[in-house]
Design a protein around this motif. Sequence first.
Motif, PDB file in Angstrom:
ATOM      1  N   VAL A   1       0.829  -1.209   0.000  1.00  0.00           N
ATOM      2  CA  VAL A   1       0.000   0.000   0.000  1.00  0.00           C
ATOM      3  C   VAL A   1       0.859   1.252   0.000  1.00  0.00           C
ATOM      4  CG1 VAL A   1      -1.732   1.305   1.297  1.00  0.00           C
ATOM      5  CG2 VAL A   1      -1.881  -1.189   1.181  1.00  0.00           C
ATOM      6  N   TRP A   2       1.971   1.208   0.738  1.00  0.00           N
ATOM      7  CA  TRP A   2       2.828   2.390   0.816  1.00  0.00           C
ATOM      8  C   TRP A   2       3.389   2.759  -0.550  1.00  0.00           C
ATOM      9  CZ3 TRP A   2       3.649   6.726   2.867  1.00  0.00           C
ATOM     10  CH2 TRP A   2       4.868   7.402   2.700  1.00  0.00           C
ATOM     11  N   ASP A   3       3.629   1.793  -1.402  1.00  0.00           N
ATOM     12  CA  ASP A   3       4.138   2.084  -2.742  1.00  0.00           C
ATOM     13  C   ASP A   3       3.136   2.939  -3.513  1.00  0.00           C
ATOM     14  OD1 ASP A   3       6.085   1.724  -4.909  1.00  0.00           O
ATOM     15  OD2 ASP A   3       4.516   0.511  -5.868  1.00  0.00           O
ATOM     16  N   VAL A   4       1.854   2.619  -3.377  1.00  0.00           N
ATOM     17  CA  VAL A   4       0.812   3.400  -4.057  1.00  0.00           C
ATOM     18  C   VAL A   4       0.695   4.785  -3.436  1.00  0.00           C
ATOM     19  CG1 VAL A   4      -1.653   3.513  -4.597  1.00  0.00           C
ATOM     20  CG2 VAL A   4      -0.460   1.316  -4.693  1.00  0.00           C
ATOM     21  N   VAL A   5       0.641   4.821  -2.097  1.00  0.00           N
ATOM     22  CA  VAL A   5       0.466   6.090  -1.388  1.00  0.00           C
ATOM     23  C   VAL A   5       1.652   7.027  -1.622  1.00  0.00           C
ATOM     24  CG1 VAL A   5       0.247   7.167   0.880  1.00  0.00           C
ATOM     25  CG2 VAL A   5      -1.014   5.071   0.364  1.00  0.00           C
ATOM     26  N   SER A   6       2.863   6.489  -1.557  1.00  0.00           N
ATOM     27  CA  SER A   6       4.054   7.329  -1.704  1.00  0.00           C
ATOM     28  C   SER A   6       4.130   7.965  -3.091  1.00  0.00           C
ATOM     29  CB  SER A   6       5.318   6.503  -1.440  1.00  0.00           C
ATOM     30  OG  SER A   6       5.443   5.446  -2.382  1.00  0.00           O
ATOM     31  N   HIS A   7       3.682   7.238  -4.114  1.00  0.00           N
ATOM     32  CA  HIS A   7       3.682   7.803  -5.464  1.00  0.00           C
ATOM     33  C   HIS A   7       2.601   8.868  -5.640  1.00  0.00           C
ATOM     34  CE1 HIS A   7       6.257   4.357  -6.545  1.00  0.00           C
ATOM     35  NE2 HIS A   7       6.577   5.053  -7.625  1.00  0.00           N
ATOM     36  N   MET A   8       1.551   8.798  -4.806  1.00  0.00           N
ATOM     37  CA  MET A   8       0.444   9.738  -4.939  1.00  0.00           C
ATOM     38  C   MET A   8       0.659  11.042  -4.181  1.00  0.00           C
ATOM     39  SD  MET A   8      -2.973   7.340  -4.679  1.00  0.00           S
ATOM     40  CE  MET A   8      -4.049   8.791  -4.759  1.00  0.00           C
ATOM     41  N   ILE A   9       1.501  11.038  -3.162  1.00  0.00           N
ATOM     42  CA  ILE A   9       1.606  12.188  -2.249  1.00  0.00           C
ATOM     43  C   ILE A   9       1.949  13.477  -2.988  1.00  0.00           C
ATOM     44  CG2 ILE A   9       2.972  13.180  -0.378  1.00  0.00           C
ATOM     45  CD1 ILE A   9       3.105  10.417   0.871  1.00  0.00           C
ATOM     46  N   LEU A  10       3.000  13.472  -3.789  1.00  0.00           N
ATOM     47  CA  LEU A  10       3.423  14.702  -4.449  1.00  0.00           C
ATOM     48  C   LEU A  10       2.412  15.205  -5.482  1.00  0.00           C
ATOM     49  CD1 LEU A  10       7.297  14.224  -4.830  1.00  0.00           C
ATOM     50  CD2 LEU A  10       6.005  15.373  -3.037  1.00  0.00           C
ATOM     51  N   PRO A  11       1.945  14.369  -6.415  1.00  0.00           N
ATOM     52  CA  PRO A  11       0.949  14.890  -7.365  1.00  0.00           C
ATOM     53  C   PRO A  11      -0.356  15.324  -6.702  1.00  0.00           C
ATOM     54  CG  PRO A  11       1.254  12.516  -7.666  1.00  0.00           C
ATOM     55  CD  PRO A  11       2.341  12.994  -6.760  1.00  0.00           C
ATOM     56  N   VAL A  12      -0.791  14.608  -5.657  1.00  0.00           N
ATOM     57  CA  VAL A  12      -2.020  14.995  -4.956  1.00  0.00           C
ATOM     58  C   VAL A  12      -1.829  16.335  -4.255  1.00  0.00           C
ATOM     59  CG1 VAL A  12      -3.461  14.443  -2.963  1.00  0.00           C
ATOM     60  CG2 VAL A  12      -2.987  12.689  -4.671  1.00  0.00           C
TER      61      VAL A  12
END
Length: 319
Positions: free
Chosen positions: A174-185
């Motif tokens: 899950v962290w792989d998905v969340v970490s990739h989303m943090i900056l663009p979000v």
Amino acid sequence: MAKTILKRVLQAIPVLFVVITATFILTRMVPGDPAITMLGPQASPDAVAELREQLGLNEPMWKQYIDYLLGVLQGDFGWSTSYNGDVMPLILSRLPATLSITMTGLIIAALVGIPIGVESALHQNSILDYVFMVVALVGVSMPIFWLGLMLVLTFSVNLGLLPAMGMGTFSNGVWDVVSHMILPVFCLATIPAATLARISRSSMLDTIGTDYIKSLRSRGIKETLVIWKHAFKNALPPIVTVLGLQIASAFTGAILTETIFSWPGLGTLIVNAVNGRDYSLIQGTVLFTAVVFVVVNLVVDIIYAVINPRVSYEGGGQN
């Protein structure tokens, strides 16, 4: 309500027709030949002419337009030369990736921006109010492309805390998905949050100064109920309107954001279509975005009528 929805749908038809026409004309004005782009600059004139014939680019402009318009009316948005597939399935395959960051960003923007605006209104002209509004002003003023690049430089290049490119997968956790989303979000949420904070403050200031709210306070009703049950409800209409506009504009902001972070959504699809002179894909993505704008505006109108029954869309004014 049904008449209002039907009226809005009928009003959207000429809007979409203008979008189709303008996009068709503008794509043909983009420098470069799609056939040469696909085959490369070293392609022979015979090969280029043959591909142009296959793509229908040798037909008169008016015939190309009529063929495209008839295809759209039948649900055929054309064939993507860049991806060698139908346009609509390509758009729908990229839509979840775009929705994942745009909707997450807008939810965060609403959860942060609206409470900040309300608190600023309740503490008008205080240090807290000034700080919140300065931060909101900075947030509104920052261009998305500059903010995205600064986030990559700070958190990915210098600190190495977060990935800067691509989309994570649940197979890696899950962290792989969340970490990739943090900056663009974060990039997408900044401007909407600042905008919602400013409009929430303004709307709440107008509401809490009314005789209705003063009367509730004089009756000894708990302040929390006065603010969040009565004042906030009456301040909602302009907030909902702005939120609807932010939802629609988030799709345009996604073009820059997804390009910066190499996010595989509609934004990168549009950029690749433009670079590849892919007329059908450009037209399809722009038309799809226009439909999103129309649908969002329709939903906002309906919600507006529900939360503020005094507004009569049929009569064009207030009852």
